[in-house]
Design a protein around this motif. Structure first.
Motif, mmCIF file in Angstrom:
data_model
loop_
_atom_site.group_PDB
_atom_site.id
_atom_site.type_symbol
_atom_site.label_atom_id
_atom_site.label_comp_id
_atom_site.label_asym_id
_atom_site.label_seq_id
_atom_site.Cartn_x
_atom_site.Cartn_y
_atom_site.Cartn_z
ATOM 1 N N UNK A 6 0.849 -1.186 0.000
ATOM 2 C CA UNK A 6 0.000 0.000 0.000
ATOM 3 C C UNK A 6 0.886 1.238 0.000
ATOM 4 N N UNK A 7 0.453 2.252 -0.709
ATOM 5 C CA UNK A 7 1.255 3.455 -0.823
ATOM 6 C C UNK A 7 0.488 4.629 -0.255
ATOM 7 N N UNK A 8 1.183 5.450 0.523
ATOM 8 C CA UNK A 8 0.562 6.662 1.033
ATOM 9 C C UNK A 8 1.618 7.735 1.220
ATOM 10 N N UNK A 21 6.095 11.972 4.718
ATOM 11 C CA UNK A 21 6.384 10.568 5.019
ATOM 12 C C UNK A 21 5.826 9.707 3.902
ATOM 13 N N UNK A 22 6.695 8.893 3.319
ATOM 14 C CA UNK A 22 6.303 7.992 2.235
ATOM 15 C C UNK A 22 6.177 6.581 2.783
ATOM 16 N N UNK A 23 5.128 5.901 2.370
ATOM 17 C CA UNK A 23 4.879 4.538 2.825
ATOM 18 C C UNK A 23 4.601 3.670 1.604
ATOM 19 N N UNK A 24 5.274 2.530 1.498
ATOM 20 C CA UNK A 24 5.032 1.612 0.385
ATOM 21 C C UNK A 24 6.057 1.785 -0.707
ATOM 22 N N UNK A 25 5.591 1.819 -1.949
ATOM 23 C CA UNK A 25 6.465 1.907 -3.108
ATOM 24 C C UNK A 25 6.422 3.303 -3.715
ATOM 25 N N UNK A 31 3.826 7.247 -7.930
ATOM 26 C CA UNK A 31 4.552 8.502 -7.748
ATOM 27 C C UNK A 31 3.624 9.729 -7.728
ATOM 28 N N UNK A 32 2.441 9.619 -8.297
ATOM 29 C CA UNK A 32 1.555 10.784 -8.406
ATOM 30 C C UNK A 32 1.153 11.369 -7.055
ATOM 31 N N UNK A 33 1.021 10.545 -6.041
ATOM 32 C CA UNK A 33 0.647 11.055 -4.716
ATOM 33 C C UNK A 33 1.728 11.983 -4.163
ATOM 34 N N UNK A 34 2.990 11.636 -4.373
ATOM 35 C CA UNK A 34 4.080 12.511 -3.937
ATOM 36 C C UNK A 34 4.108 13.777 -4.785
#
Length: 125
Positions: A6-8, A21-25, A31-34
């Motif tokens: 899961x990515x957040x 804070x990045x979680x997951x891949x 990458x769009x969430x970042x």
């Protein structure tokens, strides 16, 4: 079959630092969430002068993720902010080294991060 982690992306601002804070891949699919939070955090009016990207919970980063980290650095520099990476794991450290980007990033000490009980300043994605 491998199931993607899961990515957040969580953004917390406290006094003089914003922590992403990045979680997951951090790869082509995630990458769009970042990228969505970078303009406000790195160049938004009134944002703190220091940005730290916490990589402790990041399980994987590919060249697309590395590119996003480099873009974040450029955005911060262009707006007079500093950017540091915190707690890069072995895979991310190796990627940075292979790409020659390890010398471009300051590494923040974990003690510089806001406490875990800090309220997020932007919704998690």
């Amino acid at each position: 079959m491998d199931v993607p982690a899961p990515q957040s992306v969580t953004v917390v601002t406290r006094q003089d630092v914003t922590v992403i804070t990045l979680n997951g891949d951090l790869d082509l699919d995630h990458v769009d969430a970042l990228r969505a939070v970078l303009p406000q955090v790195c160049s938004g009016a009134g944002a703190p002068a220091r940005v730290v990207i916490d990589l402790d919970r990041l399980s994987f980063c590919d060249s697309t993720g590395l590119n996003a980290l480099l873009q974040a650095r450029l955005m911060c520099v262009a707006s007079g902010r500093s950017l540091a990476l915190s707690r890069p794991g072995p895979q991310i450290s190796r990627l940075l080294s292979i790409a020659g980007a390890d010398t471009l990033f300051e590494v923040a000490e974990p003690g510089e991060l806001p406490a875990d009980d800090a309220e997020p300043s932007a919704p998690s994605t």
